[in-house]
Design a protein around this motif. Structure first.
Motif, PDB file in Angstrom:
ATOM      1  N   ALA A  39       0.817  -1.217   0.000  1.00  0.00           N
ATOM      2  CA  ALA A  39       0.000   0.000   0.000  1.00  0.00           C
ATOM      3  C   ALA A  39       0.849   1.265   0.000  1.00  0.00           C
ATOM      4  N   PHE A  40       2.050   1.180   0.580  1.00  0.00           N
ATOM      5  CA  PHE A  40       2.937   2.342   0.657  1.00  0.00           C
ATOM      6  C   PHE A  40       4.222   2.105  -0.131  1.00  0.00           C
ATOM      7  N   ASN A  41       4.133   1.251  -1.115  1.00  0.00           N
ATOM      8  CA  ASN A  41       5.294   0.902  -1.925  1.00  0.00           C
ATOM      9  C   ASN A  41       5.912   2.118  -2.606  1.00  0.00           C
ATOM     10  N   ASN A  42       7.248   2.165  -2.589  1.00  0.00           N
ATOM     11  CA  ASN A  42       8.003   3.187  -3.313  1.00  0.00           C
ATOM     12  C   ASN A  42       7.797   4.601  -2.783  1.00  0.00           C
ATOM     13  N   ILE A  43       7.501   4.717  -1.474  1.00  0.00           N
ATOM     14  CA  ILE A  43       7.578   6.043  -0.854  1.00  0.00           C
ATOM     15  C   ILE A  43       9.028   6.507  -0.897  1.00  0.00           C
ATOM     16  N   CYS A  44       9.908   5.552  -0.677  1.00  0.00           N
ATOM     17  CA  CYS A  44      11.343   5.826  -0.761  1.00  0.00           C
ATOM     18  C   CYS A  44      11.960   4.851  -1.762  1.00  0.00           C
ATOM     19  N   TYR A  55      13.919   1.287   2.381  1.00  0.00           N
ATOM     20  CA  TYR A  55      14.814   2.228   1.700  1.00  0.00           C
ATOM     21  C   TYR A  55      14.608   3.690   2.077  1.00  0.00           C
ATOM     22  N   CYS A  56      13.937   3.963   3.190  1.00  0.00           N
ATOM     23  CA  CYS A  56      13.764   5.360   3.612  1.00  0.00           C
ATOM     24  C   CYS A  56      15.008   5.810   4.378  1.00  0.00           C
ATOM     25  N   SER A  57      16.030   6.139   3.637  1.00  0.00           N
ATOM     26  CA  SER A  57      17.340   6.409   4.224  1.00  0.00           C
ATOM     27  C   SER A  57      17.415   7.744   4.953  1.00  0.00           C
ATOM     28  N   GLN A  58      16.424   8.629   4.759  1.00  0.00           N
ATOM     29  CA  GLN A  58      16.429   9.918   5.451  1.00  0.00           C
ATOM     30  C   GLN A  58      15.566   9.905   6.712  1.00  0.00           C
ATOM     31  N   LEU A  59      14.950   8.775   7.022  1.00  0.00           N
ATOM     32  CA  LEU A  59      14.067   8.696   8.184  1.00  0.00           C
ATOM     33  C   LEU A  59      14.853   8.897   9.470  1.00  0.00           C
ATOM     34  N   SER A  60      14.542   9.978  10.185  1.00  0.00           N
ATOM     35  CA  SER A  60      15.271  10.299  11.414  1.00  0.00           C
ATOM     36  C   SER A  60      14.420  10.178  12.666  1.00  0.00           C
ATOM     37  N   SER A  61      13.098  10.060  12.494  1.00  0.00           N
ATOM     38  CA  SER A  61      12.207   9.938  13.649  1.00  0.00           C
ATOM     39  C   SER A  61      11.158   8.868  13.371  1.00  0.00           C
ATOM     40  N   LEU A  62      11.116   7.835  14.235  1.00  0.00           N
ATOM     41  CA  LEU A  62      10.159   6.743  14.076  1.00  0.00           C
ATOM     42  C   LEU A  62       9.517   6.444  15.426  1.00  0.00           C
ATOM     43  N   THR A  63       8.181   6.527  15.474  1.00  0.00           N
ATOM     44  CA  THR A  63       7.439   6.243  16.701  1.00  0.00           C
ATOM     45  C   THR A  63       6.487   5.084  16.453  1.00  0.00           C
ATOM     46  N   LEU A  64       6.585   4.052  17.293  1.00  0.00           N
ATOM     47  CA  LEU A  64       5.685   2.908  17.200  1.00  0.00           C
ATOM     48  C   LEU A  64       4.727   2.954  18.379  1.00  0.00           C
ATOM     49  N   GLY A  65       3.434   2.939  18.101  1.00  0.00           N
ATOM     50  CA  GLY A  65       2.430   3.034  19.154  1.00  0.00           C
ATOM     51  C   GLY A  65       2.331   1.775  19.998  1.00  0.00           C
ATOM     52  N   ASP A  66       1.644   1.886  21.118  1.00  0.00           N
ATOM     53  CA  ASP A  66       1.483   0.767  22.048  1.00  0.00           C
ATOM     54  C   ASP A  66       0.688  -0.383  21.449  1.00  0.00           C
ATOM     55  N   SER A  67      -0.070  -0.121  20.395  1.00  0.00           N
ATOM     56  CA  SER A  67      -0.912  -1.157  19.800  1.00  0.00           C
ATOM     57  C   SER A  67      -0.154  -2.090  18.860  1.00  0.00           C
ATOM     58  N   VAL A  68       1.088  -1.756  18.515  1.00  0.00           N
ATOM     59  CA  VAL A  68       1.861  -2.581  17.592  1.00  0.00           C
ATOM     60  C   VAL A  68       2.150  -3.950  18.202  1.00  0.00           C
ATOM     61  N   THR A 119      16.546   6.923  -5.493  1.00  0.00           N
ATOM     62  CA  THR A 119      16.782   8.327  -5.860  1.00  0.00           C
ATOM     63  C   THR A 119      15.957   9.325  -5.055  1.00  0.00           C
ATOM     64  N   ASP A 120      14.777   8.914  -4.579  1.00  0.00           N
ATOM     65  CA  ASP A 120      13.900   9.815  -3.838  1.00  0.00           C
ATOM     66  C   ASP A 120      13.693   9.295  -2.421  1.00  0.00           C
ATOM     67  N   ASN A 121      14.227  10.032  -1.444  1.00  0.00           N
ATOM     68  CA  ASN A 121      14.121   9.651  -0.042  1.00  0.00           C
ATOM     69  C   ASN A 121      13.840  10.890   0.786  1.00  0.00           C
ATOM     70  N   ASN A 122      12.587  11.301   0.825  1.00  0.00           N
ATOM     71  CA  ASN A 122      12.218  12.538   1.508  1.00  0.00           C
ATOM     72  C   ASN A 122      11.570  12.330   2.867  1.00  0.00           C
ATOM     73  N   LEU A 123      11.151  11.098   3.172  1.00  0.00           N
ATOM     74  CA  LEU A 123      10.457  10.838   4.430  1.00  0.00           C
ATOM     75  C   LEU A 123      11.418  10.976   5.605  1.00  0.00           C
ATOM     76  N   ILE A 124      11.081  11.891   6.537  1.00  0.00           N
ATOM     77  CA  ILE A 124      11.958  12.110   7.687  1.00  0.00           C
ATOM     78  C   ILE A 124      11.312  11.709   9.014  1.00  0.00           C
ATOM     79  N   SER A 125       9.970  11.584   9.049  1.00  0.00           N
ATOM     80  CA  SER A 125       9.327  11.196  10.307  1.00  0.00           C
ATOM     81  C   SER A 125       8.117  10.308  10.045  1.00  0.00           C
ATOM     82  N   ALA A 126       7.909   9.337  10.956  1.00  0.00           N
ATOM     83  CA  ALA A 126       6.776   8.422  10.828  1.00  0.00           C
ATOM     84  C   ALA A 126       6.278   8.044  12.215  1.00  0.00           C
ATOM     85  N   GLU A 127       4.964   8.066  12.381  1.00  0.00           N
ATOM     86  CA  GLU A 127       4.316   7.607  13.611  1.00  0.00           C
ATOM     87  C   GLU A 127       3.327   6.514  13.221  1.00  0.00           C
TER      88      GLU A 127
END
Length: 205
Positions: free
Chosen positions: A151-156, A180-193, A159-167
């Motif tokens: 569903a989120f294929n090829n966000i990164c 391949y999201c090499s610019q991701l600097s902030s990742l938060t996983l909720g308690d429901s995971v 050549t294109d890696n703009n995602l920097i944060s994900a919750e």
């Protein structure tokens, strides 16, 4: 431009396909926008939905390449497959609190820079947000129970890696989600995971 009277309740399939409309306003009386209603309306820059709209049909705004932003009202419960596929100038979408399902490839190949899926959403179709290479932030609500294939294929990609944060608040993180999201600097996983799929964060920063 097209502004509909207060008696209009539905807009049929292909009603304004390939039209030269630049703006459209759906009244509060409108309940449904059928498949391909505004498909190929490449001059359309503005679409306003009334508070009575409950569904946006498949391919309703397919290829509306000039559309820049969309606000989905709380009344909308479903967005059909390919609804905004190829709306290549679409940088902003705001989802209402009543949305339950987002169809296959609904926002594929758009220019969204920020994406927040509300807790009301339970189902996201395959490739729904594929090729969102301009995306910088992603928030997924806790109500999601089904995420289609890639569903989120090829966000990164290479050549294109703009995602920097994900919750991520959903219970099951699907495979390949943020590969391949090499610019991701902030990742938060909720308690429901409860589980993380294969390759979900492969080659991230």
């Amino acid at each position: 431009s097209a502004t509909f009277g207060s008696g209009v309740t539905s807009i049929g399939s292909y009603a304004f396909q390939n039209s030269a409309l630049t703006s459209v306003t759906i009244p509060d009386s409108g309940t449904s926008i059928s498949s391909s209603a505004f498909a190929g309306a490449t001059s359309l820059t503005s679409a306003t939905f009334g508070s009575g709209v409950t569904s946006i049909g498949s391919s309703a705004f397919y290829g509306a390449t000039s559309l820049t932003s969309v606000t989905i009202p709380d009344s909308v419960t479903s967005i059909g497959s390919n609804a905004f596929y190829g709306a290549t100038s679409l940088t902003s979408v705001t989802f209402g609190s009543g949305l339950i399902s987002i169809g296959e490839s609904a926002f594929q190949s758009t220019a969204l820079t920020s994406l927040m899926i509300p807790n009301s959403v339970t189902t996201i179709g395959s490739y729904a947000f594929r090729n969102l290479t301009s995306l910088t932030s992603l928030t997924l609500g806790s109500g999601i129970t089904s995420v289609g294939y890639r569903a989120f294929n090829n966000i990164c990609n290479s050549t294109d890696n703009n995602l920097i944060s994900a919750e991520l608040n959903l219970s099951i993180i699907p495979e390949y989600l943020l590969q391949y999201c090499s610019q991701l600097s902030s990742l938060t996983l909720g308690d429901s995971v409860t589980s993380i799929g294969s390759h979900a964060f492969e080659n991230t920063a």
